[in-house]
Design a protein around this motif. Structure first.
Motif, PDB file in Angstrom:
ATOM      1  N   GLU A 111      -6.736   1.430  -3.952  1.00 59.70           N
ATOM      2  CA  GLU A 111      -6.206   0.748  -2.447  1.00 59.70           C
ATOM      3  C   GLU A 111      -5.130  -0.585  -2.682  1.00 59.70           C
ATOM      4  O   GLU A 111      -4.406  -0.769  -1.870  1.00 59.70           O
ATOM      5  N   PRO A 112      -5.882  -1.244  -3.627  1.00 59.69           N
ATOM      6  CA  PRO A 112      -5.318  -2.796  -3.753  1.00 59.69           C
ATOM      7  C   PRO A 112      -3.711  -2.553  -4.267  1.00 59.69           C
ATOM      8  O   PRO A 112      -2.895  -3.610  -4.036  1.00 59.69           O
ATOM      9  N   TYR A 113      -3.224  -1.490  -4.595  1.00 61.55           N
ATOM     10  CA  TYR A 113      -1.908  -1.260  -5.270  1.00 61.55           C
ATOM     11  C   TYR A 113      -0.977  -0.596  -4.164  1.00 61.55           C
ATOM     12  O   TYR A 113       0.293  -0.575  -4.428  1.00 61.55           O
ATOM     13  N   ILE A 114      -1.515  -0.170  -3.322  1.00 60.62           N
ATOM     14  CA  ILE A 114      -0.790   0.673  -2.156  1.00 60.62           C
ATOM     15  C   ILE A 114      -0.112  -0.390  -1.109  1.00 60.62           C
ATOM     16  O   ILE A 114      -0.991  -1.139  -0.578  1.00 60.62           O
ATOM     17  N   PRO A 115       0.992  -0.519  -1.148  1.00 56.71           N
ATOM     18  CA  PRO A 115       1.687  -1.474   0.032  1.00 56.71           C
ATOM     19  C   PRO A 115       1.451  -1.275   1.298  1.00 56.71           C
ATOM     20  O   PRO A 115       1.535  -0.261   1.754  1.00 56.71           O
ATOM     21  N   THR A 116       0.922  -2.426   2.173  1.00 51.03           N
ATOM     22  CA  THR A 116       0.572  -2.134   3.121  1.00 51.03           C
ATOM     23  C   THR A 116       1.885  -2.328   4.400  1.00 51.03           C
ATOM     24  O   THR A 116       1.823  -1.927   5.389  1.00 51.03           O
ATOM     25  N   ASP A 117       3.160  -2.796   3.757  1.00 49.56           N
ATOM     26  CA  ASP A 117       4.135  -2.976   4.328  1.00 49.56           C
ATOM     27  C   ASP A 117       5.259  -1.645   4.124  1.00 49.56           C
ATOM     28  O   ASP A 117       6.466  -1.809   4.138  1.00 49.56           O
ATOM     29  N   PHE A 118       4.714  -0.492   3.658  1.00 51.56           N
ATOM     30  CA  PHE A 118       5.589   0.627   3.180  1.00 51.56           C
ATOM     31  C   PHE A 118       6.449   1.198   4.400  1.00 51.56           C
ATOM     32  O   PHE A 118       7.470   1.486   4.313  1.00 51.56           O
TER      33      PHE A 118
END
Length: 234
Positions: A111-118
């Protein structure tokens, strides 16, 4: 006299638990290392590689568990609720396991590596609980394709593939990103490493290259997103 089980002993027994349970023991896992990937034709899409997400012992437990569940010919999805057997396109085997518990274990690590602004209208929610374990033997492949998306009844949907590699040491069997123009010099093969996870957008052209020697195991699932209500949606 009783004794405490070692990390490896705990993991080796994990696959003998109840059919719907698999308690993983992470042991001594090195820090996760992220590598951004270069794509064919200069595409600016999301694609990166995470190493050390799972330990070898955890991966071995998944292999043992799914072999016990059983593998069947992998089908090809041609519609929302339609799958067909097309060995000319995909001739490997898979084991489908629905497990929120196991999906959450993997999600907590990546999860820490998945961009929240994708995507401004969607926010990441977690991983699809439908885990598709894949097994390739020599001569097996998945011809060039785009990954399909998963849509839940409540409107949540996926945009990103998460592929966990469970072993290494085989010959061939790379996940290879391809040029849509057919330019072979642009091909970008990714050699699997045990416990690593490949993250990439569904709309990137790729193949599961033919396996030459050995046996390959992997697991594919999806990063799920939920709609974000913006002010202009009111």
């Amino acid at each position: 006299m009783s004794r405490m089980l070692s990390t490896c002993e705990n993991v080796s027994r994990a696959a003998d638990l109840l059919e719907d349970k698999l308690h993983l023991c992470p042991g001594d896992r090195p820090p996760i290392v992220k590598t951004d990937l270069s794509l064919p034709d200069g595409q600016k899409k999301l694609a990166f590689f995470l190493e050390n997400v799972m330990t070898k012992q955890e991966c071995d437990a998944y292999i043992k568990k799914t072999e016990k569940m059983g593998y069947k010919r992998a089908l090809l999805t041609i519609g929302k609720d339609t799958q067909v057997l097309r060995k000319d396109i995909r001739n490997s085997y898979r084991c489908v396991w629905d497990s929120e518990e196991q999906a959450n274990i993997l999600w907590q690590r990546i999860e820490p590596y998945i961009p929240t602004d994708f995507n401004s209208r969607w926010k990441p929610l977690g991983l699809n609980k439908r885990l598709r374990f894949l097994r390739y033997d020599p001569g097996e492949y998945f011809k060039p394709h785009y990954d399909g998306f998963f849509e839940a009844e409540n409107g949540d949907r996926s945009f990103i593939t998460a592929q966990l590699y469970l072993n290494e040491g085989f010959e061939g069997g790379s996940t290879t990103f391809l040029s849509t123009s057919g330019n072979d010099s642009q091909a970008r093969p990714l050699v699997p490493r045990t416990g690593s996870v490949l993250i990439f957008q569904h709309n990137i052209f790729h193949e599961g290259s033919i396996l030459v020697k050995g046996r390959k195991y992997a697991m594919r699932t999806d990063v799920m997103f939920t709609p974000v209500k913006l002010p202009d949606d009111a």
